[in-house]
Write a protein that holds these residues in place. Structure first.
Motif, PDB file in Angstrom:
ATOM      1  N   LYS A 153      -6.499  -3.143   2.318  1.00 19.22           N
ATOM      2  CA  LYS A 153      -5.751  -3.974   3.257  1.00 19.22           C
ATOM      3  C   LYS A 153      -4.686  -4.817   2.560  1.00 19.22           C
ATOM      4  O   LYS A 153      -3.596  -5.034   3.090  1.00 19.22           O
ATOM      5  N   ASN A 154      -5.012  -5.303   1.372  1.00 14.45           N
ATOM      6  CA  ASN A 154      -4.090  -6.190   0.670  1.00 14.45           C
ATOM      7  C   ASN A 154      -3.107  -5.448  -0.231  1.00 14.45           C
ATOM      8  O   ASN A 154      -2.287  -6.078  -0.906  1.00 14.45           O
ATOM      9  N   GLY A 155      -3.192  -4.109  -0.260  1.00 14.13           N
ATOM     10  CA  GLY A 155      -2.247  -3.329  -1.043  1.00 14.13           C
ATOM     11  C   GLY A 155      -2.313  -3.611  -2.525  1.00 14.13           C
ATOM     12  O   GLY A 155      -1.283  -3.672  -3.200  1.00 14.13           O
ATOM     13  N   LYS A 156      -3.525  -3.801  -3.044  1.00 13.76           N
ATOM     14  CA  LYS A 156      -3.692  -4.099  -4.465  1.00 13.76           C
ATOM     15  C   LYS A 156      -3.291  -2.902  -5.327  1.00 13.76           C
ATOM     16  O   LYS A 156      -3.415  -1.742  -4.920  1.00 13.76           O
ATOM     17  N   SER A 157      -2.826  -3.195  -6.533  1.00 16.82           N
ATOM     18  CA  SER A 157      -2.444  -2.133  -7.474  1.00 16.82           C
ATOM     19  C   SER A 157      -3.689  -1.631  -8.193  1.00 16.82           C
ATOM     20  O   SER A 157      -3.925  -1.928  -9.367  1.00 16.82           O
ATOM     21  N   ILE A 214     -12.365   3.362 -11.842  1.00 19.50           N
ATOM     22  CA  ILE A 214     -11.279   2.624 -11.197  1.00 19.50           C
ATOM     23  C   ILE A 214     -10.477   1.917 -12.276  1.00 19.50           C
ATOM     24  O   ILE A 214     -11.030   1.425 -13.263  1.00 19.50           O
ATOM     25  N   VAL A 215      -9.165   1.867 -12.088  1.00 21.46           N
ATOM     26  CA  VAL A 215      -8.274   1.134 -12.990  1.00 21.46           C
ATOM     27  C   VAL A 215      -7.264   0.397 -12.138  1.00 21.46           C
ATOM     28  O   VAL A 215      -6.848   0.892 -11.076  1.00 21.46           O
ATOM     29  N   GLY A 216      -6.885  -0.795 -12.570  1.00 23.13           N
ATOM     30  CA  GLY A 216      -5.909  -1.529 -11.778  1.00 23.13           C
ATOM     31  C   GLY A 216      -5.388  -2.747 -12.493  1.00 23.13           C
ATOM     32  O   GLY A 216      -5.848  -3.113 -13.578  1.00 23.13           O
ATOM     33  N   ILE A 217      -4.387  -3.362 -11.869  1.00 21.25           N
ATOM     34  CA  ILE A 217      -3.806  -4.600 -12.371  1.00 21.25           C
ATOM     35  C   ILE A 217      -3.792  -5.598 -11.224  1.00 21.25           C
ATOM     36  O   ILE A 217      -3.106  -5.397 -10.220  1.00 21.25           O
ATOM     37  N   GLU A 218      -4.593  -6.627 -11.352  1.00 24.42           N
ATOM     38  CA  GLU A 218      -4.505  -7.772 -10.444  1.00 24.42           C
ATOM     39  C   GLU A 218      -4.026  -8.953 -11.282  1.00 24.42           C
ATOM     40  O   GLU A 218      -2.845  -9.108 -11.527  1.00 24.42           O
ATOM     41  N   ASP A 219      -4.927  -9.772 -11.778  1.00 26.38           N
ATOM     42  CA  ASP A 219      -4.501 -10.799 -12.723  1.00 26.38           C
ATOM     43  C   ASP A 219      -4.201 -10.189 -14.087  1.00 26.38           C
ATOM     44  O   ASP A 219      -3.410 -10.737 -14.867  1.00 26.38           O
ATOM     45  N   ARG A 248       0.831  -1.206   0.000  1.00 30.09           N
ATOM     46  CA  ARG A 248       0.000   0.000   0.000  1.00 30.09           C
ATOM     47  C   ARG A 248       0.864   1.254   0.000  1.00 30.09           C
ATOM     48  O   ARG A 248       0.603   2.198  -0.737  1.00 30.09           O
ATOM     49  N   ALA A 249       1.949   1.258   0.792  1.00 25.48           N
ATOM     50  CA  ALA A 249       2.794   2.445   0.903  1.00 25.48           C
ATOM     51  C   ALA A 249       3.494   2.759  -0.415  1.00 25.48           C
ATOM     52  O   ALA A 249       3.793   3.905  -0.700  1.00 25.48           O
ATOM     53  N   ALA A 250       3.728   1.699  -1.214  1.00 20.43           N
ATOM     54  CA  ALA A 250       4.485   1.901  -2.442  1.00 20.43           C
ATOM     55  C   ALA A 250       3.609   2.331  -3.610  1.00 20.43           C
ATOM     56  O   ALA A 250       4.137   2.689  -4.653  1.00 20.43           O
ATOM     57  N   LEU A 300      -4.595   9.622 -10.876  1.00 20.52           N
ATOM     58  CA  LEU A 300      -4.879   8.259 -10.441  1.00 20.52           C
ATOM     59  C   LEU A 300      -4.258   8.096  -9.062  1.00 20.52           C
ATOM     60  O   LEU A 300      -3.037   8.142  -8.904  1.00 20.52           O
ATOM     61  N   ARG A 301      -5.085   7.930  -8.056  1.00 22.55           N
ATOM     62  CA  ARG A 301      -4.618   7.865  -6.666  1.00 22.55           C
ATOM     63  C   ARG A 301      -5.076   6.565  -6.007  1.00 22.55           C
ATOM     64  O   ARG A 301      -6.024   5.909  -6.463  1.00 22.55           O
ATOM     65  N   PRO A 302      -4.419   6.165  -4.901  1.00 19.32           N
ATOM     66  CA  PRO A 302      -4.883   4.994  -4.163  1.00 19.32           C
ATOM     67  C   PRO A 302      -6.309   5.201  -3.646  1.00 19.32           C
ATOM     68  O   PRO A 302      -6.740   6.325  -3.374  1.00 19.32           O
ATOM     69  N   LEU A 303      -7.035   4.122  -3.531  1.00 19.80           N
ATOM     70  CA  LEU A 303      -8.410   4.185  -3.032  1.00 19.80           C
ATOM     71  C   LEU A 303      -8.439   4.471  -1.536  1.00 19.80           C
ATOM     72  O   LEU A 303      -7.469   4.226  -0.818  1.00 19.80           O
ATOM     73  N   LYS A 304      -9.570   4.974  -1.060  1.00 22.29           N
ATOM     74  CA  LYS A 304      -9.774   5.236   0.361  1.00 22.29           C
ATOM     75  C   LYS A 304     -11.220   4.887   0.728  1.00 22.29           C
ATOM     76  O   LYS A 304     -12.106   4.862  -0.143  1.00 22.29           O
ATOM     77  N   PRO A 305     -11.495   4.590   1.992  1.00 21.68           N
ATOM     78  CA  PRO A 305     -12.835   4.151   2.390  1.00 21.68           C
ATOM     79  C   PRO A 305     -13.945   5.130   2.008  1.00 21.68           C
ATOM     80  O   PRO A 305     -15.058   4.705   1.685  1.00 21.68           O
ATOM     81  N   SER A 306     -13.652   6.408   1.986  1.00 19.39           N
ATOM     82  CA  SER A 306     -14.683   7.398   1.663  1.00 19.39           C
ATOM     83  C   SER A 306     -15.078   7.394   0.184  1.00 19.39           C
ATOM     84  O   SER A 306     -15.986   8.116  -0.217  1.00 19.39           O
ATOM     85  N   ASP A 307     -14.428   6.562  -0.629  1.00 15.86           N
ATOM     86  CA  ASP A 307     -14.781   6.468  -2.052  1.00 15.86           C
ATOM     87  C   ASP A 307     -16.043   5.639  -2.282  1.00 15.86           C
ATOM     88  O   ASP A 307     -16.555   5.591  -3.407  1.00 15.86           O
ATOM     89  N   ALA A 308     -16.542   4.982  -1.260  1.00 14.62           N
ATOM     90  CA  ALA A 308     -17.657   4.046  -1.442  1.00 14.62           C
ATOM     91  C   ALA A 308     -18.864   4.652  -2.157  1.00 14.62           C
ATOM     92  O   ALA A 308     -19.384   4.053  -3.106  1.00 14.62           O
ATOM     93  N   PRO A 309     -19.383   5.819  -1.749  1.00 15.47           N
ATOM     94  CA  PRO A 309     -20.566   6.350  -2.446  1.00 15.47           C
ATOM     95  C   PRO A 309     -20.333   6.591  -3.934  1.00 15.47           C
ATOM     96  O   PRO A 309     -21.210   6.300  -4.762  1.00 15.47           O
TER      97      PRO A 309
END
Length: 343
Positions: free
Chosen positions: A61-65, A78-83, A3-5, A16-25
């Motif tokens: 929590k899992n520091g996903k990209s 939202i944009v990301g790379i998991e699989d 997450r820190a990285a 493009l920034r890391p997600l935060k709990p207040s993004d839910a709505p």
């Protein structure tokens, strides 16, 4: 990646920034639209606040990209790379080119890690928008398969896409060659040559270039014209190893602009340059229409545009730093389907 990285990434119009709990709505409002969720594999429909909270808790929590796609009005997707690389955009911002900017920024970040391997992605058959975005970035189709679409509660056909590191590196350049010309990204070494071309015969047909620019003034203007992978760049045109003009693409209307040294008018050089440049724009960007314009008294430019299938879309008045007062302007457009390349 921890997450820190996870860094903040930038695109021309997006953060493009890391997600935060207040993004839910905002997530519920965006992906909760059936027009959005129907094209995604793991997103349920209806999409609830509990779904968003679960997704955010797991991702953070899992520091996903995974990044929030934000413009001046806040989270728009939202944009990301998991699989693999994936993204979604809220329905109100479709058609703005945000998907291309966000997906390209994350792809660039991926390949910035020299240990990262090839990158995969994909889209459901029928999702032409996502297919066009991925192809424009440089992904290539490598097959088809089926995926479960949770919002549809069924398996659907999907196209598998791949970006290799070699393919990505090749796409970072924008140099084109024709029988007589080379077109390459503008660079600091071109400043003196370009300054010498800012004569009145040229600048009166351009809107933002004044007559008699100094080398220092050209250098100061370079940042907005440098090739970085997005619209808003200029290529210099070289003929017999000399810089003889430029061609560019960008602006709010996604239009082309160009000029040649007067000593090289009438040789067919601009037609030759555009024969390479225009098809490449449609190859590299998910756009369906390219605009252009010229001052009414610059009839030669109109003849060139019409060769390529540009059609008149309107008339108005424009200004030029090379003219004392406003003058009539004719606007044009060509589409991906109507572009013609002269033989």
């Amino acid at each position: 990646m921890s997450r820190a990285a996870l860094p903040v990434l930038r695109a021309p119009r997006l953060t493009l920034r890391p997600l935060k709990p207040s993004d839910a709505p905002a997530i519920v409002a965006g992906v909760g639209n059936y027009d959005v969720s129907r094209w995604l594999s793991v997103v349920p429909y209806p999409y609830t606040r509990a779904d968003a909270d679960w997704f955010l808790d797991r991702t953070i929590k899992n520091g996903k990209s995974v990044w929030a796609i934000c413009d001046g009005d806040g989270l728009q997707g939202i944009v990301g790379i998991e699989d693999e690389l994936g993204y979604w955009l809220a329905r109100p911002v479709w058609g703005r080119g945000y998907g291309f900017e966000a997906a390209r920024a994350v792809t660039e970040h991926w390949f910035g890690d020299l240990k990262a391997g090839d990158l995969t992605s994909g889209y459901f058959t029928g999702n032409a928008r996502s297919g066009a975005v991925l192809r424009a970035i440089g992904f290539e189709p490598v097959g088809k398969g089926t995926r479960h679409a949770r919002a549809l509660s069924q398996d659907v056909e999907a196209v598998k896409m791949l970006m290799t590191r070699a393919r990505w590196q090749k796409r970072q350049d924008f140099t084109l060659y024709t029988p007589r010309l080379s077109l390459r990204p503008i660079a600091e070494r071109d400043a003196q040559d370009l300054a010498a071309l800012t004569v009145s015969e040229v600048t009166r047909n351009l809107s933002r270039v004044k007559t008699g620019m100094s080398t220092a003034e050209v250098l100061a203007d370079l940042p907005r014209r440098t090739w970085r992978g997005y619209p808003g760049f200029t290529l210099v045109i070289e003929y017999q190893s000399a810089v003889v003009g430029t061609v560019g693409f960008g602006g709010t209307m996604l239009s082309i602009g160009y000029f040649l040294s007067p000593s090289h008018w009438g040789k067919g050089l601009m037609t030759e340059a555009l024969s390479a440049f225009l098809p490449e724009l449609f190859e590299r960007f998910p756009v369906n229409l390219i605009a252009a314009d010229h001052f009414e008294d610059n009839s030669a430019s109109g003849r060139i545009l019409r060769k390529f299938g540009f059609v008149e879309t309107g008339r108005g008045t424009g200004t030029s730093k090379g003219r004392l007062e406003p003058a009539p302007v004719i606007t044009y457009a060509v589409t991906r389907q109507t572009l013609k390349v002269p033989v």
